[in-house]
Scaffold this active site. Structure first.
Site, PDB file in Angstrom:
ATOM      1  N   LYS A  37       0.849  -1.196   0.000  1.00  0.00           N
ATOM      2  CA  LYS A  37       0.000   0.000   0.000  1.00  0.00           C
ATOM      3  C   LYS A  37       0.884   1.245   0.000  1.00  0.00           C
ATOM      4  O   LYS A  37       1.686   1.447   0.899  1.00  0.00           O
ATOM      5  CB  LYS A  37      -0.917   0.027   1.226  1.00  0.00           C
ATOM      6  CG  LYS A  37      -1.857   1.242   1.219  1.00  0.00           C
ATOM      7  CD  LYS A  37      -2.826   1.219   2.373  1.00  0.00           C
ATOM      8  CE  LYS A  37      -2.259   1.803   3.632  1.00  0.00           C
ATOM      9  NZ  LYS A  37      -2.554   3.221   3.847  1.00  0.00           N
ATOM     10  N   ASP A  64      -3.283   4.304  -2.271  1.00  0.00           N
ATOM     11  CA  ASP A  64      -4.250   4.778  -1.268  1.00  0.00           C
ATOM     12  C   ASP A  64      -4.201   6.303  -1.203  1.00  0.00           C
ATOM     13  O   ASP A  64      -3.626   6.875  -0.279  1.00  0.00           O
ATOM     14  CB  ASP A  64      -3.895   4.137   0.084  1.00  0.00           C
ATOM     15  CG  ASP A  64      -4.790   4.604   1.219  1.00  0.00           C
ATOM     16  OD1 ASP A  64      -5.915   5.058   0.946  1.00  0.00           O
ATOM     17  OD2 ASP A  64      -4.350   4.514   2.377  1.00  0.00           O
ATOM     18  N   LYS A  66      -7.160   8.170  -1.787  1.00  0.00           N
ATOM     19  CA  LYS A  66      -8.512   8.608  -1.369  1.00  0.00           C
ATOM     20  C   LYS A  66      -8.952   9.873  -2.115  1.00  0.00           C
ATOM     21  O   LYS A  66      -9.201  10.918  -1.509  1.00  0.00           O
ATOM     22  CB  LYS A  66      -8.565   8.858   0.147  1.00  0.00           C
ATOM     23  CG  LYS A  66      -8.198   7.648   0.991  1.00  0.00           C
ATOM     24  CD  LYS A  66      -8.416   7.937   2.479  1.00  0.00           C
ATOM     25  CE  LYS A  66      -7.967   6.804   3.363  1.00  0.00           C
ATOM     26  NZ  LYS A  66      -6.495   6.648   3.456  1.00  0.00           N
ATOM     27  N   ASP A  69     -12.919  14.997  -5.050  1.00  0.00           N
ATOM     28  CA  ASP A  69     -12.868  16.278  -5.756  1.00  0.00           C
ATOM     29  C   ASP A  69     -14.067  16.320  -6.707  1.00  0.00           C
ATOM     30  O   ASP A  69     -14.937  15.448  -6.651  1.00  0.00           O
ATOM     31  CB  ASP A  69     -11.528  16.385  -6.518  1.00  0.00           C
ATOM     32  CG  ASP A  69     -11.017  17.827  -6.595  1.00  0.00           C
ATOM     33  OD1 ASP A  69     -11.815  18.708  -6.970  1.00  0.00           O
ATOM     34  OD2 ASP A  69      -9.843  18.055  -6.296  1.00  0.00           O
ATOM     35  N   PRO A  71     -16.232  15.726 -10.064  1.00  0.00           N
ATOM     36  CA  PRO A  71     -16.207  14.502 -10.872  1.00  0.00           C
ATOM     37  C   PRO A  71     -15.140  14.498 -11.963  1.00  0.00           C
ATOM     38  O   PRO A  71     -14.432  13.496 -12.142  1.00  0.00           O
ATOM     39  CB  PRO A  71     -17.623  14.451 -11.468  1.00  0.00           C
ATOM     40  CG  PRO A  71     -18.470  15.127 -10.440  1.00  0.00           C
ATOM     41  CD  PRO A  71     -17.605  16.236  -9.890  1.00  0.00           C
ATOM     42  N   THR A 123     -12.434   6.045   9.938  1.00  0.00           N
ATOM     43  CA  THR A 123     -12.645   5.464  11.271  1.00  0.00           C
ATOM     44  C   THR A 123     -12.142   6.388  12.376  1.00  0.00           C
ATOM     45  O   THR A 123     -12.398   6.147  13.541  1.00  0.00           O
ATOM     46  CB  THR A 123     -11.963   4.082  11.391  1.00  0.00           C
ATOM     47  OG1 THR A 123     -10.610   4.212  10.975  1.00  0.00           O
ATOM     48  CG2 THR A 123     -12.665   3.057  10.521  1.00  0.00           C
ATOM     49  N   ARG A 215       2.640  -1.728  10.811  1.00  0.00           N
ATOM     50  CA  ARG A 215       3.714  -1.899  11.803  1.00  0.00           C
ATOM     51  C   ARG A 215       3.991  -3.314  12.275  1.00  0.00           C
ATOM     52  O   ARG A 215       5.166  -3.637  12.526  1.00  0.00           O
ATOM     53  CB  ARG A 215       3.461  -0.951  12.983  1.00  0.00           C
ATOM     54  CG  ARG A 215       3.717   0.507  12.598  1.00  0.00           C
ATOM     55  CD  ARG A 215       3.040   1.483  13.517  1.00  0.00           C
ATOM     56  NE  ARG A 215       1.582   1.441  13.351  1.00  0.00           N
ATOM     57  CZ  ARG A 215       0.736   2.209  14.020  1.00  0.00           C
ATOM     58  NH1 ARG A 215       1.194   3.066  14.912  1.00  0.00           N
ATOM     59  NH2 ARG A 215      -0.557   2.117  13.795  1.00  0.00           N
TER      60      ARG A 215
HETATM   61  O1  C5P Z   1       0.667   0.041  11.209  1.00  0.00           O
HETATM   62  P1  C5P Z   1      -0.769  -0.288  10.973  1.00  0.00           P
HETATM   63  O2  C5P Z   1      -1.024  -1.759  10.738  1.00  0.00           O
HETATM   64  O3  C5P Z   1      -1.657   0.275  12.057  1.00  0.00           O
HETATM   65  O4  C5P Z   1      -1.110   0.461   9.607  1.00  0.00           O
HETATM   66  C1  C5P Z   1      -2.407   0.472   9.114  1.00  0.00           C
HETATM   67  C2  C5P Z   1      -2.475   1.247   7.844  1.00  0.00           C
HETATM   68  O5  C5P Z   1      -3.854   1.362   7.474  1.00  0.00           O
HETATM   69  C3  C5P Z   1      -1.934   2.664   7.893  1.00  0.00           C
HETATM   70  O6  C5P Z   1      -1.487   2.985   6.581  1.00  0.00           O
HETATM   71  C4  C5P Z   1      -3.156   3.479   8.235  1.00  0.00           C
HETATM   72  O7  C5P Z   1      -3.080   4.801   7.787  1.00  0.00           O
HETATM   73  C5  C5P Z   1      -4.235   2.721   7.467  1.00  0.00           C
HETATM   74  N1  C5P Z   1      -5.583   2.904   8.007  1.00  0.00           N
HETATM   75  C6  C5P Z   1      -5.923   2.553   9.288  1.00  0.00           C
HETATM   76  N2  C5P Z   1      -7.202   2.717   9.724  1.00  0.00           N
HETATM   77  C7  C5P Z   1      -8.110   3.204   8.906  1.00  0.00           C
HETATM   78  C8  C5P Z   1      -7.808   3.551   7.612  1.00  0.00           C
HETATM   79  C9  C5P Z   1      -6.508   3.378   7.179  1.00  0.00           C
HETATM   80  O8  C5P Z   1      -5.097   2.086  10.046  1.00  0.00           O
HETATM   81  N3  C5P Z   1      -9.335   3.308   9.351  1.00  0.00           N
END
Ligand code: C5P
Length: 234
Positions: A37, A64, A66, A69, A71, A123, A215
């Site tokens: 990603k 990613d 997102k 803007d 159309p 979220t 992570r």
């Molecule tokens: O390190 P970690 O597993 O928490 O990374 C999760 C990834 O998913 C990051 O790139 C974070 O920005 C993304 N993300 C998230 N929660 C969301 C939307 C995207 O953790 N609701």
């Protein structure tokens, strides 16, 4: 005809803007086990080179960015993303029906086309945050409302928390439905700043088709080994 190209079970979130760091991680991961990603951080710093670094090593790429803007702008951005050869592209559902339709028109469904999915409600937004921007009936209702709009315009699925995955599966059923969930943690690993995490296997069980994991893999002493261990649980 398949609605989109095959999606990997796991997209590893690199979440770095540094070329050397990204290359070091890519060299430790196995492209037969995951996609990558690429988010706003890496793309803003490195541009399409960030995508190329992953693709040249054989990784499918989830771009990613997102898009949100008017159309016409989203149409052109989606076309440009598809031209980079990525496997998955996303937009914000709150851009509205015409913006979603423009994205779908730019990335026509097909077995070679990238998947096209939408974010419903970030979220990070709670009911009180939504009320401040005029959405007064809560996150759950807004997620359901926007998912309906996304499906209505023929997009392939959504990014959502594992908590929403089961409900989203009903909106995007079957193998064609793309339900991508971050917020997953292997049993026993640190939650970091994530809340209400599920294990990778549990997220798949409730309806996720692909997982975004950062992570637990990128900060592990051996990212390659951490990835293999997660894959073995699926
Ligand atoms: O390190 P970690 O597993 O928490 O990374 C999760 C990834 O998913 C990051 O790139 C974070 O920005 C993304 N993300 C998230 N929660 C969301 C939307 C995207 O953790 N609701």
């Amino acid at each position: 005809m398949a609605a989109h190209c095959a999606q990997p079970r796991i997209y590893v979130a690199l979440d770095s803007a540094r070329q050397a760091r990204i290359e070091a991680l890519l060299d430790q991961l196995d492209p037969s086990l995951c996609g990558i990603k690429i988010g706003k951080e890496a793309f803003t710093s490195l541009g399409p080179m960030a995508v190329d670094m992953a693709r040249q090593r054989g990784f499918p790429v989830f771009l990613d960015l997102k898009f949100h803007d008017i159309p016409n702008t989203v149409h052109q951005a989606c076309r440009a993303a598809a031209d980079l050869g990525v496997s998955l592209v996303n937009v914000h559902a709150s851009g509205g029906r015409r913006m979603l339709a423009a994205a779908r028109e730019a990335i026509a469904p097909g077995s070679e086309a990238p998947g096209l999915i939408a974010v419903t409600v970030l979220t990070s937004m709670e009911d009180a945050d939504l009320a401040e921007v005029g959405v007064t009936d809560g996150a759950a209702r807004q997620v359901a409302r926007l998912a309906g709009l996304v499906a209505g315009e023929g997009l392939d699925g959504v990014v959502c928390s594992p908590r929403e995955a089961a409900e989203m599966r009903h909106v995007f059923p079957g193998e064609e439905g793309v339900i991508v969930t971050p917020g997953v943690r292997p049993a026993g690993s640190a939650p970091d700043d994530q809340r209400r995490v599920l294990t990778p296997a549990a997220a798949i069980q409730v309806g996720a088709s692909s997982l975004v994991i950062g992570r637990p893999i990128t900060a592990a002493p051996s990212p390659g080994e951490a990835l293999r261990e997660i894959v073995a649980t699926l």
